[in-house]
Design a protein around this motif. Structure first.
Motif, PDB file in Angstrom:
ATOM      1  N   ASN A 168      -2.302   6.599   0.124  1.00  0.00           N
ATOM      2  CA  ASN A 168      -2.342   5.425  -0.748  1.00  0.00           C
ATOM      3  C   ASN A 168      -1.505   4.284  -0.169  1.00  0.00           C
ATOM      4  N   GLN A 169      -0.287   4.598   0.279  1.00  0.00           N
ATOM      5  CA  GLN A 169       0.583   3.543   0.812  1.00  0.00           C
ATOM      6  C   GLN A 169       0.072   3.008   2.142  1.00  0.00           C
TER       7      GLN A 169
ATOM      8  N   ASN B 261      -3.100   2.850   2.956  1.00  0.00           N
ATOM      9  CA  ASN B 261      -4.233   1.992   2.595  1.00  0.00           C
ATOM     10  C   ASN B 261      -3.755   0.640   2.082  1.00  0.00           C
ATOM     11  N   GLN B 262      -2.629   0.650   1.357  1.00  0.00           N
ATOM     12  CA  GLN B 262      -2.051  -0.622   0.886  1.00  0.00           C
ATOM     13  C   GLN B 262      -1.573  -1.477   2.054  1.00  0.00           C
ATOM     14  N   ALA B 263      -1.252  -0.812   3.171  1.00  0.00           N
ATOM     15  CA  ALA B 263      -0.846  -1.548   4.377  1.00  0.00           C
ATOM     16  C   ALA B 263      -2.057  -2.037   5.165  1.00  0.00           C
ATOM     17  N   ASN B 264      -3.262  -1.818   4.587  1.00  0.00           N
ATOM     18  CA  ASN B 264      -4.514  -2.316   5.170  1.00  0.00           C
ATOM     19  C   ASN B 264      -4.817  -1.721   6.549  1.00  0.00           C
TER      20      ASN B 264
END
Length: 210
Positions: A20-21, A23-26
């Protein structure tokens, strides 16, 4: 390209928080696996190191996801640098706002070196406290030793499987196959001492010829 790597140590742990984290970092591509940091056969990590190219950015949640000790971390980080990529550790200070690429790399490398030293120093302190605790327990006559992780009746299915693999390889070795203990340890991802311990147990129970 932004490339992420997530790892947990055993099959019953969850990768969701790391994924999740990241993915948040793209991240554009994500490598993930469930394997101990002690295991040299980290298939997805090796795949990531083969995949990255010049100007790629590698993202991990924390430095210990890459390796368990300073020597291992140094080797992996150096491989990333040699590929011309940059390592970003999400729980360490970020230098995204620094426009000068050389300065950004310098600051990032400095933080990584400090973090590696701090982590290694803390591990050494933990080991020393454990050693002192064991010594006191032995003096009091209450030390029973740590239960082996790799046994036939382990609660962890993965560790039971590894134990069975070690036994099969030791049996093949006892039957004349040229298979050094070091190679058995490498194939199963455990320390040589673990293989020697299992070998002694099998010999003591007359399940293996010396």
């Amino acid at each position: 390209m932004r490339v992420g790597y997530a790892r947990v140590s055993s099959a019953d742990q969850n990768l969701a928080r790391q994924v999740n984290q990241l993915n948040q970092a793209n991240v554009d591509k994500l490598f993930q696996e469930k394997v101990s940091g002690k295991n040299t056969q980290r298939t997805q990590l090796n795949a990531l190191l083969d995949f990255i190219r010049q100007d790629d950015e590698v993202f991990v949640l924390s430095l210990d996801r890459l390796g368990r000790n300073s020597e291992d971390l140094t080797r992996i980080i150096e491989t990333i640098r040699q590929k011309g990529a940059v390592l970003n550790v999400l729980d360490l200070p970020s230098f995204e706002g620094v426009r000068d690429c050389n300065l950004k790399a310098l600051l990032t490398n400095l933080v990584l070196e400090i973090q590696k030293y701090t982590a290694e120093n803390e591990r050494q302190k933990i080991h020393e406290r454990q050693r002192q605790g064991i010594q006191v327990a032995k003096q009091r006559g209450v030390y029973k030793g740590r239960k082996p992780q790799y046994v036939a009746d382990s609660d962890d299915p993965q560790k039971r499987l590894i134990y069975e693999q070690i036994v099969k390889l030791l049996q093949a070795r006892a039957q004349g196959k040229r298979l050094p203990i070091t190679e058995i340890a490498r194939q199963t991802g455990v320390a040589r001492n673990t293989v020697y311990h299992i070998q002694r147990q099998l010999i003591n129970h007359q399940l293996l010829n010396n």
